[in-house]
Write a protein that holds these residues in place. Sequence first.
Motif, PDB file in Angstrom:
ATOM      1  N   LEU A 114      16.390  -0.875  -2.131  1.00  0.00           N
ATOM      2  CA  LEU A 114      15.585   0.178  -2.731  1.00  0.00           C
ATOM      3  C   LEU A 114      14.999   1.106  -1.663  1.00  0.00           C
ATOM      4  O   LEU A 114      14.915   2.324  -1.865  1.00  0.00           O
ATOM      5  N   LEU A 115      14.613   0.545  -0.522  1.00  0.00           N
ATOM      6  CA  LEU A 115      14.094   1.374   0.568  1.00  0.00           C
ATOM      7  C   LEU A 115      15.175   2.306   1.112  1.00  0.00           C
ATOM      8  O   LEU A 115      14.901   3.471   1.445  1.00  0.00           O
ATOM      9  N   GLU A 116      16.401   1.836   1.186  1.00  0.00           N
ATOM     10  CA  GLU A 116      17.515   2.697   1.591  1.00  0.00           C
ATOM     11  C   GLU A 116      17.702   3.823   0.579  1.00  0.00           C
ATOM     12  O   GLU A 116      17.965   4.977   0.951  1.00  0.00           O
ATOM     13  N   PHE A 117      17.572   3.488  -0.693  1.00  0.00           N
ATOM     14  CA  PHE A 117      17.696   4.487  -1.766  1.00  0.00           C
ATOM     15  C   PHE A 117      16.627   5.565  -1.617  1.00  0.00           C
ATOM     16  O   PHE A 117      16.907   6.763  -1.728  1.00  0.00           O
ATOM     17  N   CYS A 118      15.393   5.146  -1.347  1.00  0.00           N
ATOM     18  CA  CYS A 118      14.288   6.102  -1.196  1.00  0.00           C
ATOM     19  C   CYS A 118      14.459   6.962   0.060  1.00  0.00           C
ATOM     20  O   CYS A 118      14.067   8.134   0.075  1.00  0.00           O
ATOM     21  N   ASP A 119      15.039   6.391   1.095  1.00  0.00           N
ATOM     22  CA  ASP A 119      15.306   7.162   2.300  1.00  0.00           C
ATOM     23  C   ASP A 119      16.384   8.207   2.029  1.00  0.00           C
ATOM     24  O   ASP A 119      16.330   9.336   2.549  1.00  0.00           O
ATOM     25  N   HIS A 121      16.997   9.497  -0.980  1.00  0.00           N
ATOM     26  CA  HIS A 121      16.457  10.442  -1.962  1.00  0.00           C
ATOM     27  C   HIS A 121      14.937  10.509  -1.782  1.00  0.00           C
ATOM     28  O   HIS A 121      14.185   9.878  -2.523  1.00  0.00           O
ATOM     29  N   PRO A 122      14.444  11.266  -0.809  1.00  0.00           N
ATOM     30  CA  PRO A 122      13.008  11.272  -0.502  1.00  0.00           C
ATOM     31  C   PRO A 122      12.129  11.812  -1.612  1.00  0.00           C
ATOM     32  O   PRO A 122      10.916  11.601  -1.595  1.00  0.00           O
ATOM     33  N   GLY A 123      12.711  12.486  -2.601  1.00  0.00           N
ATOM     34  CA  GLY A 123      11.910  12.997  -3.713  1.00  0.00           C
ATOM     35  C   GLY A 123      11.578  11.957  -4.766  1.00  0.00           C
ATOM     36  O   GLY A 123      10.756  12.203  -5.651  1.00  0.00           O
ATOM     37  N   ILE A 124      12.191  10.777  -4.670  1.00  0.00           N
ATOM     38  CA  ILE A 124      11.932   9.694  -5.628  1.00  0.00           C
ATOM     39  C   ILE A 124      10.594   9.031  -5.292  1.00  0.00           C
ATOM     40  O   ILE A 124      10.296   8.746  -4.135  1.00  0.00           O
ATOM     41  N   GLU A 125       9.805   8.760  -6.327  1.00  0.00           N
ATOM     42  CA  GLU A 125       8.519   8.074  -6.174  1.00  0.00           C
ATOM     43  C   GLU A 125       8.589   6.750  -6.941  1.00  0.00           C
ATOM     44  O   GLU A 125       8.302   6.699  -8.131  1.00  0.00           O
ATOM     45  N   PRO A 126       9.007   5.661  -6.286  1.00  0.00           N
ATOM     46  CA  PRO A 126       9.176   4.396  -7.005  1.00  0.00           C
ATOM     47  C   PRO A 126       7.842   3.746  -7.372  1.00  0.00           C
ATOM     48  O   PRO A 126       6.899   3.751  -6.582  1.00  0.00           O
ATOM     49  N   GLN A 127       7.794   3.210  -8.566  1.00  0.00           N
ATOM     50  CA  GLN A 127       6.666   2.378  -9.002  1.00  0.00           C
ATOM     51  C   GLN A 127       7.265   1.029  -9.369  1.00  0.00           C
ATOM     52  O   GLN A 127       7.922   0.894 -10.395  1.00  0.00           O
ATOM     53  N   VAL A 128       7.068   0.044  -8.494  1.00  0.00           N
ATOM     54  CA  VAL A 128       7.768  -1.236  -8.610  1.00  0.00           C
ATOM     55  C   VAL A 128       6.794  -2.335  -9.020  1.00  0.00           C
ATOM     56  O   VAL A 128       5.737  -2.504  -8.405  1.00  0.00           O
ATOM     57  N   VAL A 129       7.171  -3.070 -10.053  1.00  0.00           N
ATOM     58  CA  VAL A 129       6.389  -4.216 -10.512  1.00  0.00           C
ATOM     59  C   VAL A 129       7.236  -5.471 -10.322  1.00  0.00           C
ATOM     60  O   VAL A 129       8.406  -5.505 -10.720  1.00  0.00           O
ATOM     61  N   PHE A 130       6.647  -6.508  -9.710  1.00  0.00           N
ATOM     62  CA  PHE A 130       7.330  -7.780  -9.502  1.00  0.00           C
ATOM     63  C   PHE A 130       6.793  -8.772 -10.539  1.00  0.00           C
ATOM     64  O   PHE A 130       5.602  -9.094 -10.526  1.00  0.00           O
ATOM     65  N   SER A 131       7.664  -9.269 -11.395  1.00  0.00           N
ATOM     66  CA  SER A 131       7.220 -10.189 -12.446  1.00  0.00           C
ATOM     67  C   SER A 131       8.403 -10.991 -12.956  1.00  0.00           C
ATOM     68  O   SER A 131       9.508 -10.453 -13.108  1.00  0.00           O
ATOM     69  N   ASP A 132       8.157 -12.279 -13.223  1.00  0.00           N
ATOM     70  CA  ASP A 132       9.208 -13.132 -13.775  1.00  0.00           C
ATOM     71  C   ASP A 132       9.111 -13.250 -15.297  1.00  0.00           C
ATOM     72  O   ASP A 132       9.888 -13.973 -15.909  1.00  0.00           O
ATOM     73  N   ARG A 133       8.161 -12.552 -15.912  1.00  0.00           N
ATOM     74  CA  ARG A 133       8.041 -12.609 -17.368  1.00  0.00           C
ATOM     75  C   ARG A 133       9.039 -11.662 -18.026  1.00  0.00           C
ATOM     76  O   ARG A 133       9.570 -10.737 -17.401  1.00  0.00           O
ATOM     77  N   PHE A 134       9.298 -11.880 -19.321  1.00  0.00           N
ATOM     78  CA  PHE A 134      10.168 -10.984 -20.076  1.00  0.00           C
ATOM     79  C   PHE A 134       9.500  -9.625 -20.209  1.00  0.00           C
ATOM     80  O   PHE A 134       8.314  -9.526 -20.511  1.00  0.00           O
ATOM     81  N   VAL A 135      10.253  -8.563 -19.983  1.00  0.00           N
ATOM     82  CA  VAL A 135       9.721  -7.209 -20.058  1.00  0.00           C
ATOM     83  C   VAL A 135      10.521  -6.413 -21.088  1.00  0.00           C
ATOM     84  O   VAL A 135      11.757  -6.396 -21.049  1.00  0.00           O
ATOM     85  N   ASP A 136       9.817  -5.765 -22.019  1.00  0.00           N
ATOM     86  CA  ASP A 136      10.443  -4.866 -22.985  1.00  0.00           C
ATOM     87  C   ASP A 136      10.475  -3.476 -22.356  1.00  0.00           C
ATOM     88  O   ASP A 136       9.441  -2.810 -22.239  1.00  0.00           O
ATOM     89  N   LEU A 137      11.650  -3.027 -21.930  1.00  0.00           N
ATOM     90  CA  LEU A 137      11.754  -1.779 -21.193  1.00  0.00           C
ATOM     91  C   LEU A 137      11.243  -0.593 -21.999  1.00  0.00           C
ATOM     92  O   LEU A 137      10.516   0.258 -21.472  1.00  0.00           O
ATOM     93  N   VAL A 138      11.611  -0.532 -23.271  1.00  0.00           N
ATOM     94  CA  VAL A 138      11.226   0.611 -24.101  1.00  0.00           C
ATOM     95  C   VAL A 138       9.727   0.592 -24.362  1.00  0.00           C
ATOM     96  O   VAL A 138       9.032   1.601 -24.195  1.00  0.00           O
TER      97      VAL A 138
END
Length: 302
Positions: A114-119, A121-138
């Motif tokens: 992901l850091l390579e991706f941001c390098d 595409h410098p205009g991307i502003e990632p907001q990353v959450v680390f969690s092992d619980r089920f996540v409903d994307l929508v």
Amino acid sequence: MVPSERLKGIETFVAAADLGSFTAAASRLNLTTSAISKSVGRLEARLETRLFARTTRRLVLTDAGAGFYATCTRVLAELADAESILAADGSEPVGRLTINLPAAFGRMQVMPTLLEFCDHHPGIEPQVVFSDRFVDLVEEGVDIAVRIGTFRQPSEALGFRHLGTESLILCAAPSYVERHRGIESIDDLPSRDAILYGRADGATTPWRLNTGDGGVEHRVMRGRMVLGSAEAQVSTVKAGFGVAQLATWLIERELESGELVEILPAYRSPGLDLHLLWQRGRQLNPKINAGIRWLGERLRID
């Protein structure tokens, strides 16, 4: 109701909810306080629901208002994304990208990529959450997610890509192997030397053992320690406290350095599947499309 009527008052309502004041909302939208108040009042009349509990000091959302606010903010965000797609026309992807990752795999395997991706595409502003619980994307407004685990066909709202299947091995520190020579089968392991992964309620993850005929046996082990972190398991096994069954992606560096060694290789077995998921309705957005392509091409496990 004419579809366009449903959008009337939403922007003023969201601004008032965000700022807690008709006056502040008026300043943001360059309108009069009276215009904001009347707009919200017409919206409440149309919905036949009170959206705000008005006090002398601040506007407070009612329960119904809070639910409506969550829907309105999502709709406005999707409209903004749709406009950015049309405006971008193949330009450099920019903006906030919300990503949900499993804790250990996310930190160890996804973040470097992901850091390579941001390098790139410098205009991307990632907001990353680390969690092992089920996540409903929508429901939670997540753009892209990585999941490890049992996978059921998601709804039509989600796109997905299979990225591989874990390989699980039994491993130990060389010092442990030296102290316990002659281990030739799972039954030769000392009865309390398993270092297990478990939850707060005491439930542990069974070991998945290759049966030699193409099948997998799920065996509940008695553990010397039960840990709620895969990374803590690695540290404990490296210190010589016992044997763990771990995914090879988790310990590839330790295996290369010799800090850990595989034992009983005949029991090596497939583990859980890895998938990349995203919201189909957003995948044409340049930032999301770029993220899907980048992670999908680079996150592969064997």
